[in-house]
Structures are given as structure tokens and as C-alpha cells.
Design a protein around this motif. Structure first.
Motif, mmCIF file in Angstrom:
data_model
loop_
_atom_site.group_PDB
_atom_site.id
_atom_site.type_symbol
_atom_site.label_atom_id
_atom_site.label_comp_id
_atom_site.label_asym_id
_atom_site.label_seq_id
_atom_site.Cartn_x
_atom_site.Cartn_y
_atom_site.Cartn_z
ATOM 1 N N ALA A 63 0.829 -1.193 0.000
ATOM 2 C CA ALA A 63 0.000 0.000 0.000
ATOM 3 C C ALA A 63 0.864 1.242 0.000
ATOM 4 O O ALA A 63 1.960 1.252 0.519
ATOM 5 C CB ALA A 63 -0.911 -0.001 1.222
ATOM 6 N N SER A 64 0.354 2.275 -0.612
ATOM 7 C CA SER A 64 1.070 3.541 -0.617
ATOM 8 C C SER A 64 0.726 4.301 0.645
ATOM 9 O O SER A 64 0.049 3.801 1.528
ATOM 10 C CB SER A 64 0.689 4.336 -1.862
ATOM 11 O OG SER A 64 -0.679 4.632 -1.818
ATOM 12 N N THR A 65 1.164 5.549 0.722
ATOM 13 C CA THR A 65 0.915 6.346 1.918
ATOM 14 C C THR A 65 -0.575 6.591 2.129
ATOM 15 O O THR A 65 -1.005 6.831 3.236
ATOM 16 C CB THR A 65 1.650 7.686 1.820
ATOM 17 O OG1 THR A 65 1.229 8.339 0.617
ATOM 18 C CG2 THR A 65 3.147 7.480 1.792
ATOM 19 N N SER A 66 -1.368 6.492 1.069
ATOM 20 C CA SER A 66 -2.806 6.710 1.220
ATOM 21 C C SER A 66 -3.528 5.428 1.617
ATOM 22 O O SER A 66 -4.740 5.398 1.653
ATOM 23 C CB SER A 66 -3.386 7.255 -0.087
ATOM 24 O OG SER A 66 -3.242 6.285 -1.104
ATOM 25 N N ASP A 67 -2.784 4.347 1.901
ATOM 26 C CA ASP A 67 -3.339 3.063 2.325
ATOM 27 C C ASP A 67 -4.244 2.464 1.257
ATOM 28 O O ASP A 67 -5.264 1.868 1.561
ATOM 29 C CB ASP A 67 -4.078 3.207 3.669
ATOM 30 C CG ASP A 67 -4.176 1.862 4.391
ATOM 31 O OD1 ASP A 67 -3.283 1.017 4.170
ATOM 32 O OD2 ASP A 67 -5.141 1.653 5.137
ATOM 33 N N LYS A 68 -3.872 2.637 0.000
ATOM 34 C CA LYS A 68 -4.569 2.022 -1.121
ATOM 35 C C LYS A 68 -3.594 1.109 -1.833
ATOM 36 O O LYS A 68 -2.380 1.290 -1.768
ATOM 37 C CB LYS A 68 -5.078 3.083 -2.108
ATOM 38 C CG LYS A 68 -6.115 4.012 -1.535
ATOM 39 C CD LYS A 68 -7.439 3.327 -1.404
ATOM 40 C CE LYS A 68 -8.480 4.306 -0.863
ATOM 41 N NZ LYS A 68 -9.723 3.681 -0.587
ATOM 42 N N ALA A 69 -4.108 0.107 -2.513
ATOM 43 C CA ALA A 69 -3.275 -0.826 -3.269
ATOM 44 C C ALA A 69 -3.799 -0.913 -4.686
ATOM 45 O O ALA A 69 -4.969 -0.628 -4.938
ATOM 46 C CB ALA A 69 -3.300 -2.199 -2.605
ATOM 47 N N ASN A 70 -2.945 -1.314 -5.599
ATOM 48 C CA ASN A 70 -3.351 -1.513 -6.987
ATOM 49 C C ASN A 70 -3.456 -2.992 -7.270
ATOM 50 O O ASN A 70 -2.576 -3.772 -6.904
ATOM 51 C CB ASN A 70 -2.343 -0.891 -7.945
ATOM 52 C CG ASN A 70 -2.447 0.615 -7.980
ATOM 53 O OD1 ASN A 70 -3.498 1.168 -7.700
ATOM 54 N ND2 ASN A 70 -1.364 1.270 -8.324
ATOM 55 N N ASP A 71 -4.544 -3.376 -7.926
ATOM 56 C CA ASP A 71 -4.726 -4.749 -8.360
ATOM 57 C C ASP A 71 -3.685 -5.015 -9.446
ATOM 58 O O ASP A 71 -3.675 -4.336 -10.464
ATOM 59 C CB ASP A 71 -6.145 -4.917 -8.924
ATOM 60 C CG ASP A 71 -6.469 -6.332 -9.333
ATOM 61 O OD1 ASP A 71 -5.553 -7.055 -9.759
ATOM 62 O OD2 ASP A 71 -7.652 -6.703 -9.248
ATOM 63 N N PRO A 72 -2.762 -5.989 -9.242
ATOM 64 C CA PRO A 72 -1.706 -6.207 -10.240
ATOM 65 C C PRO A 72 -2.228 -6.781 -11.554
ATOM 66 O O PRO A 72 -1.524 -6.742 -12.557
ATOM 67 C CB PRO A 72 -0.758 -7.184 -9.552
ATOM 68 C CG PRO A 72 -1.531 -7.816 -8.467
ATOM 69 C CD PRO A 72 -2.601 -6.849 -8.070
ATOM 70 N N VAL A 73 -3.454 -7.287 -11.584
ATOM 71 C CA VAL A 73 -3.981 -7.869 -12.807
ATOM 72 C C VAL A 73 -4.618 -6.790 -13.685
ATOM 73 O O VAL A 73 -4.272 -6.622 -14.850
ATOM 74 C CB VAL A 73 -5.001 -8.989 -12.503
ATOM 75 C CG1 VAL A 73 -5.646 -9.518 -13.771
ATOM 76 C CG2 VAL A 73 -4.314 -10.116 -11.758
ATOM 77 N N CYS A 74 -5.534 -6.000 -13.126
ATOM 78 C CA CYS A 74 -6.250 -5.015 -13.931
ATOM 79 C C CYS A 74 -5.828 -3.578 -13.654
ATOM 80 O O CYS A 74 -6.205 -2.667 -14.381
ATOM 81 C CB CYS A 74 -7.759 -5.140 -13.731
ATOM 82 S SG CYS A 74 -8.317 -4.685 -12.071
#
Length: 195
Positions: free
Chosen positions: A22-33
Motif C-alpha cells: 500500500a502507498s501512503t494513502s493506504d490504497k493498493a493496486n490490483d496487479p492484474v487489472c
């Protein structure tokens, strides 16, 4: 089985894996889409090589678990080669057929693929014309200002202004308009004059 073990590993690792991705904003990116996922609310997650990955759906999770390497280090897309047997035809003269892109020997139009695909291929003719346009636009604007407002410049004699316009217009006509001039000569040579 893999999905269940991935979920158990993710649950056992707690927030450590989520914090790693997660980044500093506590969000993550789906590695597939590539979609942004909230790690706290997403039920779809798994751990791979000590890092927890979060997914927007069970479908993306299943794709990742099946082949993680495909999504963690994607290979660059190779340019699509022309299919063997592809034919290019002139929209105005369908009797003109060749196995590679080019221009029609009769009218000078760009040849188009007989079987267009769903992919938006890069158009080399458009790229070339765009490049010529943007490089000669400043010269064109200067000539426009001189020709429309030049009489207001008392310090610039008319003869000098005319020569400046000629010098600035020459590359616009000869370089930017070169494809048109080539096709003009080609159409006269083939005895099929067009616009």
C-alpha cells in the motif's frame, strides 16, 4: 486449494503485507487489472514471495494465483506483424492490390488493409503528416501575421516583408506539402489527374 492457502497466508501475515504494497494513502493496486483497491475492505487477497496483493474481484485473484509472474513482470508487447497473406487495396481503385502498405499508383491514396482488424494500428501516414504540420505551424503563423497585419509595421518596407514571406513559406510548401507534390506528379505520370 491455492486460493484458500493464499487467503490463509494473507490472514496470517496481517497488515504487514498490505503495508508493504500500500502507498501512503493506504490504497493498493490490483496487479492484474490495475484498479485501485482498499486493502481493508477487499476480501480478495493473497500472498506471494512475502508480499500481500489485493484484488478487485475473485476473477483477478484467480488469474494472479494461476500465473503471478505474468502480472508482476509483464513482458513488453511485441509489435503486431502483418498476417501472412494480408492484402492492401486502394479504396478508390479496388483492382490495386499489394502485400504491403503504400500508396495507390493511380490516385496516390494510402492503401488500406483488405481485412481491417479490431486493433487501432498506428497510421504511418497520419504520423508523418502530423509531424510535418507541427514543424511548419510556427512559420505559417508568422507568414499569416505578416500578410494580414504587415501594412501596420511602418518600420518594415513592403519589399523586405514580401521576401520574408517567401523565405518562410518555401519550407511550408516544399517540405510539408511534399507528399501532395509527389502524388501530383505521380497522377500526371499515370495519366489519372485527381484533386
Amino acid at each position: 486449494m491455492r486460493m484458500a492457502s493464499g487467503r490463509l497466508l494473507a490472514a496470517a501475515s496481517g497488515r504487514h503485507g498490505a503495508a508493504a504494497q500500500a502507498s501512503t494513502s493506504d490504497k493498493a493496486n490490483d496487479p492484474v487489472c490495475g484498479m485501485t483497491v482498499d486493502p481493508q475492505t477487499s476480501p480478495h487477497h493473497t500472498e506471494h514471495v512475502g508480499t500481500t496483493y489485493h484484488f478487485c474481484s475473485a476473477g483477478c485473484l484467480a488469474k494472479f494465483v494461476a500465473d503471478p509472474g505474468k502480472y508482476l513482470s509483464p513482458k513488453p508487447a511485441e509489435p503486431a506483424a502483418a498476417l501472412p497473406g494480408s492484402m492492401y487495396i486502394c479504396p478508390m481503385h479496388p483492382q490495386i492490390r499489394q502485400d504491403h502498405p503504400g500508396t495507390c499508383p493511380i490516385c496516390g491514396m494510402a492503401l488500406e488493409s483488405e481485412m481491417p482488424g479490431l486493433d487501432d494500428e498506428e497510421n504511418p501516414e497520419l504520423r508523418d503528416f502530423s509531424r510535418r504540420f507541427w514543424w511548419t505551424l510556427p512559420l505559417t503563423l508568422v507568414v499569416l501575421v505578416l500578410s494580414m497585419l504587415g501594412h501596420q509595421f511602418d518600420w518594415l518596407p513592403t519589399d523586405v516583408r514580401t521576401w520574408i514571406e517567401l523565405v518562410l513559406t518555401t519550407p511550408v510548401v516544399l517540405w510539408a506539402g511534399w507528399p501532395f507534390l509527389q502524388r501530383c506528379v505521380q497522377s500526371i505520370r499515370n495519366r489519372s489527374p485527381n484533386m
